[in-house]
Design a protein around this motif. Sequence first.
Motif: not given
Lengths: 240, 240
Positions: A25-31, A36-56
């Motif tokens: 019942n919540s929005i979850v913010v992954i921090i 990781a989350t600094s790099t993700i927003c940076t890639a998207l900010y710089n025009g990446a279509t998407s970021v796919i997070p994977v475990a391995t």
Amino acid sequence: MTTSNKPSLEVCLSPALLHLYDVKNSIVVIIDVLRATSTICTALYNGATSVIPVATVEECVNIGRAIDGITAGERDGRVAEGLVHGNSPFEYPREFIENKTLVLTTTNGTKLLHMAKDAIQIVTGSFPNISAVCDYLAAQGQNVILGCAAWKDRVNMEDTLFAGAVISRIREHFEVGCDAAIAAETLYNTAKGDIYAYMQQASHYQRLAKYGLEKDIAYCLTPDGANVLPIFREGKLVPF
Amino acid sequence: MTTSNKPSLEVCLSPALLHLYDVKNSIVVIIDVLRATSTICTALYNGATSVIPVATVEECVNIGRAIDGITAGERDGRVAEGLVHGNSPFEYPREFIENKTLVLTTTNGTKLLHMAKDAIQIVTGSFPNISAVCDYLAAQGQNVILGCAAWKDRVNMEDTLFAGAVISRIREHFEVGCDAAIAAETLYNTAKGDIYAYMQQASHYQRLAKYGLEKDIAYCLTPDGANVLPIFREGKLVPF
């Protein structure tokens, strides 16, 4: 504690505590501030279509090959074997990442993201996109869990500080009842005068500084350098 | 992080994180400020022979009967059915508790104590016996885990503040590397000017104040009102 009708804003300091929270019942913010989350927003900010997070690393290689994506991830401070790029936000300037898909493997952040899969919505946050995160959360009127990726389930300083920074900005819109949230906000208010100096005593600072990554740390602790909101949709993080 | 040969001093903010710590090679301090570990040191300070911590009301009744002990424990703010006394330190003055055995059931503290059973040694801490705790830890030269009992595994303010208070007193004797420890110390240093006022925003304060227990809270936050060290030996907490 009170009878307010505001949605709740809580902080979960470690993935090992997430089962105590009402994720569904919540929005979850992954921090996962470093990095990781600094790099993700940076890639998207710089025009990446998407970021796919994977475990391995294996998954990263396989998906990267299948979709012709940029594979990235580190283990023990180095680009993991079989991958092409690392975790630094500075590896993803516009001239490189625009219109590409980044396939990123990180340990702590990805684990938490998969644990939160039943949430109303998952977004990612870090200082470089703090305003985008706060604006979004304040506008939704939903319960929020600020989920710290931590370090191998151990509470860490940088994610806690970011949670505190978010609370200090948007607490008026929420009922802030949990002690972890109050503690995070106090920590942030104590550290905010010189957050970089305060972070120098933290374990992750010392881990990264050993690899000469002080510039990364400074970027990851600075507000709004890549002010876009990554939102999780169908296995991908895309700009909101 | 450094090459010091000092023993480590770490903070575990919730029993749900204890598996991440090297319990076997450490002294563990059980911290349940409101009110179990405050009441335990008070009873021993006032002459109780020992305090037997038990997990359930049933166990409490059975052991109390077998050894002719004082049975105590609360559930939802009231003395639990079948028991005779509550969790308040003020229920255990010398004229009542001297030369008696207190059988105490508490949820959070007892759980953590049983989880820490393989530690080098288990002691209990709270503000009323903070000097005894610090003197003991500084003298042992062993690794220390400050274990917060928390609230149903949720990080809480009062136990975190006590951990921070201990660190601020004895950090020179230890290597303080973990971020939870640094955070706890910062919180304590921020709150210490008026710790009672700071605690008023905490969830447990509000839970207890609802029952009119502000006097208990003030006592549990005040240093050295019952300055004895409870140490766990053969299932009992006895004065060191």
